[in-house]
Design a protein around this motif. Structure first.
Motif, short mmCIF file in Angstrom:
data_model
loop_
_atom_site.label_atom_id
_atom_site.label_comp_id
_atom_site.label_asym_id
_atom_site.label_seq_id
_atom_site.Cartn_x
_atom_site.Cartn_y
_atom_site.Cartn_z
N VAL A 1 0.84 -1.19 0.00
CA VAL A 1 0.00 0.00 0.00
C VAL A 1 0.88 1.25 0.00
CG1 VAL A 1 -1.80 1.25 1.25
CG2 VAL A 1 -1.74 -1.26 1.28
N ALA A 2 0.62 2.13 -0.94
CA ALA A 2 1.40 3.36 -1.06
C ALA A 2 0.79 4.47 -0.22
CB ALA A 2 1.46 3.80 -2.52
N SER A 3 1.63 5.41 0.18
CA SER A 3 1.13 6.53 0.98
C SER A 3 0.09 7.33 0.18
CB SER A 3 2.29 7.43 1.39
OG SER A 3 3.05 7.80 0.26
N LYS A 4 0.36 7.50 -1.09
CA LYS A 4 -0.55 8.27 -1.93
C LYS A 4 -1.93 7.60 -2.01
CE LYS A 4 -0.53 9.91 -6.55
NZ LYS A 4 0.12 9.59 -7.83
N THR A 5 -1.93 6.28 -2.14
CA THR A 5 -3.20 5.56 -2.22
C THR A 5 -4.08 5.90 -1.03
OG1 THR A 5 -1.92 3.75 -3.16
CG2 THR A 5 -4.20 3.27 -2.58
N LEU A 6 -3.47 5.94 0.15
CA LEU A 6 -4.26 6.17 1.36
C LEU A 6 -4.96 7.52 1.31
CD1 LEU A 6 -2.20 4.73 4.32
CD2 LEU A 6 -4.01 3.69 2.95
N SER B 1 -0.81 15.22 4.06
CA SER B 1 -0.04 14.97 2.85
C SER B 1 0.60 13.58 2.89
CB SER B 1 1.07 16.00 2.72
OG SER B 1 2.10 15.66 3.62
N SER B 2 1.03 13.15 1.71
CA SER B 2 1.61 11.82 1.62
C SER B 2 2.91 11.76 2.43
CB SER B 2 1.87 11.45 0.17
OG SER B 2 2.85 12.31 -0.39
N ALA B 3 3.63 12.88 2.51
CA ALA B 3 4.88 12.89 3.27
C ALA B 3 4.61 12.60 4.74
CB ALA B 3 5.58 14.22 3.11
N THR B 4 3.54 13.21 5.27
CA THR B 4 3.17 12.97 6.67
C THR B 4 2.84 11.49 6.87
OG1 THR B 4 2.22 15.16 6.68
CG2 THR B 4 1.67 13.72 8.52
#
Lengths: 344, 344
Positions: free
Chosen positions: A26-31, A40-43
């Motif tokens: 699972v990618a951060s962006k997907t979430l 944000s995805s970085a967080t």
DNA sequence: TTTAGCACTCTCCTTACGAGAGTGCTAATT
DNA sequence: AATTAGCACTCTCGTAAGGAGAGTGCTAAA
């Protein structure tokens, strides 16, 4: 130690949920995109790092998304899982299936297995109820051919055992019935120990029958569980967790080899009270065969009297909320049915 | 039409044998080297062309070795297969396992499934014997709680059916036993039709019991087979024939869904006499699920009286000689046991 | 504490290429 | 007429290389 912030809990839950759905890292962006997180995805990646340090998720390789670990699933199941109760329409349908034909356990147990398999899309297992204490209820002797006699033994709790006896001589049905009646009068509700303690008769027919009764009662006592019903095998055939591993280590062997299964059940669900649902994730270091699988088990029946066990076996990546609810629901249903039809 | 020269038969047999062993296309060179044929590979290739024209073998692609076709297996099984009898040591071990503990069918049937699975390394199935004609043998009524009564019905042939009855009022165990005895005296060996034709009693207890008896006899009559025992599932999990296909088309569904299995059995082995072994290759155009599988079935029991069925299900690439022998052997063994312990 | 931005890493897909297995065909042999 | 040696041809499979894309880790700014 395992004090997660609520945001970390949410992220772990979402990772579990998404990975269960897609079987992919699972990618951060997907979430943030698919679940509408307002960060944000970085967080998310920072939080993921924390979760990874705690051992709840891992990366299959650098620069890949995250996958829950065994520990991660364990935490999820113990703290985060929400029991998504079955839709009430489904519950009604199932209840109706059980109650519409009051045919008895021989009908209900396979039905329970079938319902569990369908609801969980995994393998289901159901064992027939088995008495905690073995006690005599009723015996019947039926003359068949020559000196051959069919003995039907009913135990308190409703277990029925049959055996074909080759007696030393030919007895009439009348004398057989008479002997059976003697046993029924003298032995009703007596436990195996009590019967063993009785002064033995000297009559040959009585002696032979008594030996057979004791034999069957001993056999029953040694049983860990009653008859086993499986269903849903075709649900898991294509999943890599079941197929890929070599034959020797297949999780299904655990279901086919009775000693293994008995060991598993004795050491988990049989130590619990009725009603509690136990979740075993990844074999817990004890069962190699279950390395990539999870088992959800419960006991049903009447505490300290009569109980069977049911549950499901599926890949570790499993919709735990639904599965646990389904197991609990069917377990309660069977408990009710067993209570209604108890033979005491 | 299918007049093969003896050399062609040998080559076909060898291709089948080698492909069963390796799961790979078989090269002409392999045959002469590994099996010591005294002809050249070119000759073998010429013969292979003939066999290919007849539809018995095919090439996965140009310049690949040969693989038997469905037709090829069919010809092989019907004309060429040599029953490689089980080694006598194995036969003895198995026979001994069955005879050492004369516990009865509840012990023998799972044992038969286990033996078949081990011998064939495929999935095995065994059904409990079922009577051709449903007839009453014996009934027993056991008072349990309040107006609840456990009815145990024994049919000619030995099938036992139980049912929990909720009667209209509370009857003493004495009156229940008396009623049971009436039935036992009047109904012994009577068929379902004969019982239905009798003048009904007016006594409420008798009427209720009669209804339950008829109900159970009808249910039994509608049964195509008795209880089902499976084993060896882990043998085939890793084979592509079982795993690869999508869930909907998995051959295992045929074993899990009783209507499908009943259909299969009714249309094949149940039309045969006891003792005959039937081999179904590739679903024979009827069962999509079996496209890449073969089924070997036989019937055991006593002709026109009592019979069950057993067999194995495995990939089409299967050691037919051994498998057929194993099925025949276990079938005969069970037939003997059933004959010895017939309840008539 | 959060986030934008960006370089970096790793997978996966495609293409290319050579080795090897096995055949089909032809012409010679028995 | 049947068999076989010989050889060109075909197809698979493994390996290597390159590029696109997904996703991260880290840094510096907000």
């Amino acid at each position: 130690m395992t004090d997660l912030t609520s945001r970390q809990k949410i992220i772990l839950s979402l990772i579990v949920h998404e990975h269960t759905r897609t079987a992919q890292p699972v990618a951060s962006k997907t979430l943030i995109e698919d679940y509408g997180l307002h960060i944000s995805s970085a967080t998310v990646r920072n939080e993921m790092n924390t979760l990874a340090e705690l051992g709840f998720i891992r990366q299959p390789h650098t620069s890949a998304g995250r996958v829950p670990t065994e520990e991660g699933y364990r935490f999820f199941v113990s703290k985060l899982v929400q029991q998504t109760a079955l839709p009430s329409a489904t519950r009604n349908t199932i209840t109706h299936q059980f109650y519409q034909s009051r045919r008895g356990l021989d009908h209900w147990l396979p039905l329970a297995a079938s319902v569990l398999a369908n609801q969980s899309q995994a393998v289901s297992l159901v064992t027939a109820p088995h008495s905690e204490k073995i006690a005599f209820k009723h015996i019947e002797l039926i003359s068949t051919r020559g000196s051959q006699v069919l003995m039907v033994l009913v135990l308190v709790g409703g277990e029925i055992r049959q055996q074909l006896l080759a007696l030393d001589e030919v007895y009439s049905q009348e004398s057989l019935s008479q002997t059976a009646n003697q046993f029924n009068l003298n032995f009703e509700n007596k436990s195996l120990r009590q019967i063993e303690a009785l002064e033995p008769s000297t009559e040959p027919l009585v002696l032979q029958i008594l030996a057979a009764i004791l034999d069957q009662m001993h056999l029953t006592e040694e049983l860990v569980t009653g008859e086993l019903f499986l269903d849903g095998l075709s649900n898991v055939l294509s999943t890599p967790e079941f197929a890929a591993s070599n034959q020797e280590r297949s999780p299904l062997r655990l279901l086919e080899e009775r000693p293994m299964l008995n060991d598993l059940l004795s050491r988990t669900v049989l130590t619990e009270d009725i009603g509690g649902v136990q979740v075993l994730i990844g074999g817990e270091g004890t069962w190699q065969e279950l390395r990539d699988c999870s088992v959800i088990l419960t006991r049903y029946g009447i505490q300290d009297q009569l109980s069977g066990m049911l549950g499901i076996l599926g890949p570790m990546r499993m919709p735990y909320g639904q599965a646990i609810s389904a197991v609990r629901f069917v377990g309660d249903l069977l408990s009710d049915l067993v209570t209604d039809t108890l033979i005491e």
